[in-house]
Scaffold this motif. Structure first.
Motif, PDB file in Angstrom:
ATOM      1  N   LYS A 404       0.811  -1.205   0.000  1.00  0.00           N
ATOM      2  CA  LYS A 404       0.000   0.000   0.000  1.00  0.00           C
ATOM      3  C   LYS A 404       0.856   1.270   0.000  1.00  0.00           C
ATOM      4  O   LYS A 404       0.427   2.317  -0.477  1.00  0.00           O
ATOM      5  N   LYS A 405       2.082   1.190   0.540  1.00  0.00           N
ATOM      6  CA  LYS A 405       2.961   2.354   0.513  1.00  0.00           C
ATOM      7  C   LYS A 405       3.319   2.741  -0.917  1.00  0.00           C
ATOM      8  O   LYS A 405       3.587   3.899  -1.203  1.00  0.00           O
ATOM      9  N   SER A 406       3.356   1.767  -1.807  1.00  0.00           N
ATOM     10  CA  SER A 406       3.718   1.992  -3.212  1.00  0.00           C
ATOM     11  C   SER A 406       2.492   1.878  -4.108  1.00  0.00           C
ATOM     12  O   SER A 406       2.580   1.364  -5.231  1.00  0.00           O
ATOM     13  N   ALA A 407       1.355   2.355  -3.632  1.00  0.00           N
ATOM     14  CA  ALA A 407       0.098   2.188  -4.357  1.00  0.00           C
ATOM     15  C   ALA A 407       0.142   2.804  -5.748  1.00  0.00           C
ATOM     16  O   ALA A 407      -0.269   2.180  -6.732  1.00  0.00           O
ATOM     17  N   ALA A 408       0.643   4.039  -5.859  1.00  0.00           N
ATOM     18  CA  ALA A 408       0.627   4.724  -7.152  1.00  0.00           C
ATOM     19  C   ALA A 408       1.512   4.002  -8.164  1.00  0.00           C
ATOM     20  O   ALA A 408       1.182   3.914  -9.348  1.00  0.00           O
ATOM     21  N   ARG A 409       2.648   3.490  -7.704  1.00  0.00           N
ATOM     22  CA  ARG A 409       3.537   2.759  -8.613  1.00  0.00           C
ATOM     23  C   ARG A 409       2.837   1.536  -9.183  1.00  0.00           C
ATOM     24  O   ARG A 409       2.841   1.304 -10.400  1.00  0.00           O
ATOM     25  N   TYR A 410       2.234   0.724  -8.316  1.00  0.00           N
ATOM     26  CA  TYR A 410       1.581  -0.501  -8.788  1.00  0.00           C
ATOM     27  C   TYR A 410       0.325  -0.196  -9.598  1.00  0.00           C
ATOM     28  O   TYR A 410       0.013  -0.909 -10.563  1.00  0.00           O
ATOM     29  N   LEU A 411      -0.392   0.851  -9.237  1.00  0.00           N
ATOM     30  CA  LEU A 411      -1.568   1.223 -10.023  1.00  0.00           C
ATOM     31  C   LEU A 411      -1.164   1.771 -11.387  1.00  0.00           C
ATOM     32  O   LEU A 411      -1.931   1.689 -12.346  1.00  0.00           O
ATOM     33  N   GLY A 412       0.060   2.322 -11.478  1.00  0.00           N
ATOM     34  CA  GLY A 412       0.579   2.714 -12.782  1.00  0.00           C
ATOM     35  C   GLY A 412       0.778   1.500 -13.676  1.00  0.00           C
ATOM     36  O   GLY A 412       0.460   1.522 -14.874  1.00  0.00           O
ATOM     37  N   ILE A 413       1.305   0.412 -13.091  1.00  0.00           N
ATOM     38  CA  ILE A 413       1.452  -0.839 -13.840  1.00  0.00           C
ATOM     39  C   ILE A 413       0.081  -1.365 -14.241  1.00  0.00           C
ATOM     40  O   ILE A 413      -0.124  -1.826 -15.372  1.00  0.00           O
ATOM     41  N   TRP A 414      -0.844  -1.314 -13.309  1.00  0.00           N
ATOM     42  CA  TRP A 414      -2.217  -1.755 -13.581  1.00  0.00           C
ATOM     43  C   TRP A 414      -2.813  -0.978 -14.756  1.00  0.00           C
ATOM     44  O   TRP A 414      -3.485  -1.547 -15.618  1.00  0.00           O
ATOM     45  N   GLY A 415      -2.541   0.308 -14.823  1.00  0.00           N
ATOM     46  CA  GLY A 415      -3.039   1.122 -15.924  1.00  0.00           C
ATOM     47  C   GLY A 415      -2.433   0.731 -17.262  1.00  0.00           C
ATOM     48  O   GLY A 415      -3.093   0.829 -18.303  1.00  0.00           O
ATOM     49  N   VAL A 416      -1.182   0.291 -17.247  1.00  0.00           N
ATOM     50  CA  VAL A 416      -0.525  -0.124 -18.490  1.00  0.00           C
ATOM     51  C   VAL A 416      -1.236  -1.331 -19.100  1.00  0.00           C
ATOM     52  O   VAL A 416      -1.205  -1.531 -20.321  1.00  0.00           O
ATOM     53  N   GLY A 417      -1.903  -2.126 -18.260  1.00  0.00           N
ATOM     54  CA  GLY A 417      -2.647  -3.276 -18.779  1.00  0.00           C
ATOM     55  C   GLY A 417      -3.683  -2.863 -19.813  1.00  0.00           C
ATOM     56  O   GLY A 417      -3.896  -3.569 -20.815  1.00  0.00           O
ATOM     57  N   ALA A 418      -4.332  -1.712 -19.602  1.00  0.00           N
ATOM     58  CA  ALA A 418      -5.317  -1.222 -20.569  1.00  0.00           C
ATOM     59  C   ALA A 418      -4.637  -0.856 -21.882  1.00  0.00           C
ATOM     60  O   ALA A 418      -5.171  -1.131 -22.971  1.00  0.00           O
ATOM     61  N   PHE A 419      -3.453  -0.251 -21.796  1.00  0.00           N
ATOM     62  CA  PHE A 419      -2.710   0.106 -23.008  1.00  0.00           C
ATOM     63  C   PHE A 419      -2.323  -1.138 -23.801  1.00  0.00           C
ATOM     64  O   PHE A 419      -2.508  -1.202 -25.020  1.00  0.00           O
ATOM     65  N   ILE A 420      -1.808  -2.146 -23.091  1.00  0.00           N
ATOM     66  CA  ILE A 420      -1.403  -3.376 -23.781  1.00  0.00           C
ATOM     67  C   ILE A 420      -2.617  -4.048 -24.427  1.00  0.00           C
ATOM     68  O   ILE A 420      -2.551  -4.526 -25.563  1.00  0.00           O
ATOM     69  N   GLY A 421      -3.741  -4.078 -23.696  1.00  0.00           N
ATOM     70  CA  GLY A 421      -4.938  -4.701 -24.233  1.00  0.00           C
ATOM     71  C   GLY A 421      -5.466  -4.005 -25.473  1.00  0.00           C
ATOM     72  O   GLY A 421      -5.811  -4.650 -26.473  1.00  0.00           O
ATOM     73  N   THR A 422      -5.532  -2.658 -25.435  1.00  0.00           N
ATOM     74  CA  THR A 422      -6.038  -1.916 -26.592  1.00  0.00           C
ATOM     75  C   THR A 422      -5.045  -1.900 -27.736  1.00  0.00           C
ATOM     76  O   THR A 422      -5.416  -1.594 -28.880  1.00  0.00           O
ATOM     77  N   LEU A 423      -3.786  -2.242 -27.464  1.00  0.00           N
ATOM     78  CA  LEU A 423      -2.786  -2.345 -28.525  1.00  0.00           C
ATOM     79  C   LEU A 423      -2.830  -3.714 -29.192  1.00  0.00           C
ATOM     80  O   LEU A 423      -2.838  -3.829 -30.425  1.00  0.00           O
ATOM     81  N   ILE A 424      -2.883  -4.774 -28.370  1.00  0.00           N
ATOM     82  CA  ILE A 424      -2.845  -6.136 -28.911  1.00  0.00           C
ATOM     83  C   ILE A 424      -4.200  -6.542 -29.490  1.00  0.00           C
ATOM     84  O   ILE A 424      -4.273  -7.227 -30.519  1.00  0.00           O
ATOM     85  N   GLY A 425      -5.293  -6.127 -28.845  1.00  0.00           N
ATOM     86  CA  GLY A 425      -6.625  -6.532 -29.274  1.00  0.00           C
ATOM     87  C   GLY A 425      -6.894  -6.270 -30.750  1.00  0.00           C
ATOM     88  O   GLY A 425      -7.215  -7.203 -31.505  1.00  0.00           O
ATOM     89  N   PRO A 426      -6.770  -5.020 -31.210  1.00  0.00           N
ATOM     90  CA  PRO A 426      -7.026  -4.764 -32.637  1.00  0.00           C
ATOM     91  C   PRO A 426      -6.068  -5.504 -33.564  1.00  0.00           C
ATOM     92  O   PRO A 426      -6.439  -5.837 -34.696  1.00  0.00           O
TER      93      PRO A 426
END
Length: 492
Positions: A404-426
């Motif tokens: 939880k101390k590094s919440a923003a860092r890990y949530l940044g990684i979590w956000g990258v998942g959307a980028f990878i999905g919208t890149l690979i999906g099409p």
């Protein structure tokens, strides 16, 4: 002292060492003295809790107080600004600017712009890393929101100048800067939501997050359809960002962290910002994989314009897709908050399963849709599934955070998942459409058309992504329903 019993109960359950003690006289002092001692010492305990930081430290778990609905709305206001900009930029502003700035290669330019939007999300983990370590007097998240706004707002104004003067180079540079700043602010907002909202209220907070994102997108499309054009839109964007940042600076009631709590940063730690161990942090890794698969599945929407042209045979496919998006956004906004509240009672995973099932059902209906009313009704059902997912995906990520101390860092990684999905999906769905649907026919402008079987095959692939994304989270146990009174952070 309305929190007296809650403080005592929560400290007893969590086994936390409190900084006060109830003085019990062995000779049984009179009732008045006992009451005075109790009130004095409990008030000290409440003061300690109010002054504590909203993250887990080595001495025990921190209690985060319940926030008022107004406060939760203020914390989530930036989601409205973010949803409005991202949706209208991608579907309205960038396509128009591509035709203006490079008419001969407007499709290629649009692809470049969308790639910049995606790549800019890679700044999230690093921005989160430094936000987590920030020792500024105003807190860990406010400085990143403030400076992100200071950079983004002028950049948006410069974009208007570049557009009017047809200066592609200037437009490209400041568009990249604006997207980077916007993503830095979003990471700070995500971290603040984790810092300031306790487990009990995380469901409704995530529901508000999803609802404001969808409402922001709907508001943006409405404004552009009524009184905005691309040129005036940049001033509108700047005002919306200023509103979101200003609300965040007021609502983020942070406590600064101890400057000695972190050592100097290292390049090794920067590199580790982009890695989540599937062994050591298995549950968060599974959430990341599931989110990636989800966005791969919903990439089907990128081909809806062609679907309306070739399958629905609607005379104005762009208008038809606008109607479809509006139907989905309205139903999605309606269910976000109720589903978020429901997730606090039954857990996050059941709603992930439900959302995936609804979207699979909608994709199946699209396979048989041949008229505009059926397509719009299907879009409304899809919106319910998407709104359900948006109401719990962030909460599920927070439930499984490795630290939880590094919440923003890990949530940044979590956000990258959307980028990878919208890149690979099409990249997978497009060839599927081409493989099964190509028929050699072209329209008057030379644009190819595709057979219905190609769209059905594409929708089946989208269903597969959605099903796998739901199955991936089955092993996760951290998202099970918790007692509302148990407010402690469970991850060290």
């Amino acid at each position: 002292h309305i929190f007296d019993s809650n403080v005592l109960a929560s400290n007893t359950k969590m086994g936390t060492k409190t900084k006060y003690a109830l003085v019990e006289d062995e000779e049984k002092q009179d009732t008045k003295n006992n009451s005075e001692d109790f009130a004095e010492n409990t008030a000290g305990a409440i003061g300690d809790i109010e002054q504590s930081s909203d993250y887990t430290d080595d001495s025990g778990s921190t209690v985060i107080p319940d926030r008022s609905i107004l406060h939760l709305v203020g914390i989530n206001t930036f989601a409205f600004s973010y949803g409005l900009l991202i949706a209208t930029f991608g579907l309205l502003t960038l396509p128009t600017e591509s035709e203006v700035l490079w008419p001969a290669q407007h499709v290629m330019l649009l692809a470049i712009f969308l790639s910049i939007c995606g790549v800019s999300q890679l700044s999230g983990p690093v921005a989160g890393y430094f936000s987590d370590r920030c020792t500024h007097w105003s807190g860990r998240r406010r400085p990143f929101m403030f400076w992100g706004g200071v950079i983004a707002i002028p950049s948006l104004v410069v974009l208007r100048w570049a557009s009017i003067n047809h200066n592609l180079n200037v437009y490209m540079v400041f568009f990249t800067i604006a997207m980077l700043a916007l993503n830095v602010m979003y990471v700070a907002y995500s971290g603040a939501l984790t810092d300031l909202v306790n487990n009990h209220q995380r469901g409704i907070a995530n529901g508000l997050m999803g609802a404001f994102t969808v409402i922001g997108a709907s508001a943006g499309f409405t404004c552009f359809s009524i009184f905005l054009n691309v040129q005036s839109g940049y001033y509108f964007y700047a005002a919306v960002v200023a509103f979101g940042v200003g609300s965040a600076l007021v609502a983020f009631t942070e406590t600064p962290i101890d400057p000695s709590s972190h050592g100097p940063w290292t390049w090794r730690e920067i590199g580790e910002c982009y890695y989540v161990s599937p062994k050591d942090h298995k549950e968060f890794y599974l959430v990341f994989v599931s989110r990636t698969l989800y966005y791969m599945g919903i990439s089907v929407q990128a081909f809806m314009l062609f679907f309306f042209r070739d399958v629905i045979h609607y005379s104005d496919p762009q208008r038809g897709v606008s109607y479809l998006a509006l139907c989905g956004q309205l139903t999605g906004a309606t269910v976000c908050v109720p589903m978020g509240m429901l997730s606090s009672r039954i857990g996050r995973k059941p709603l992930i399963y439900l959302s995936s099932g609804i979207i699979v059902y909608a994709y199946t209906m699209f396979m048989f849709a041949r008229s505009l009313p059926i397509a719009l009704m299907t879009g409304a059902i899809y919106g319910i599934g998407n709104g359900t997912y948006l109401s719990v995906d962030y909460a599920l990520a927070c439930d499984t955070l490795p630290c939880k101390k590094s919440a923003a860092r890990y949530l940044g990684i979590w956000g990258v998942g959307a980028f990878i999905g919208t890149l690979i999906g099409p990249l997978l769905l497009g060839p599927t459409l081409l493989l099964f649907g190509e028929n050699g026919n072209v329209d008057d402008r030379g644009a190819p058309s595709y057979d219905t079987i190609g769209y059905i095959a594409m929708l089946i692939v989208g269903c597969i992504f959605m099903v796998i994304g739901a199955l991936v989270i089955i092993p996760i146990k951290s998202s099970t329903h918790q007692n509302p009174q148990e407010d402690s952070d469970s991850h060290n």
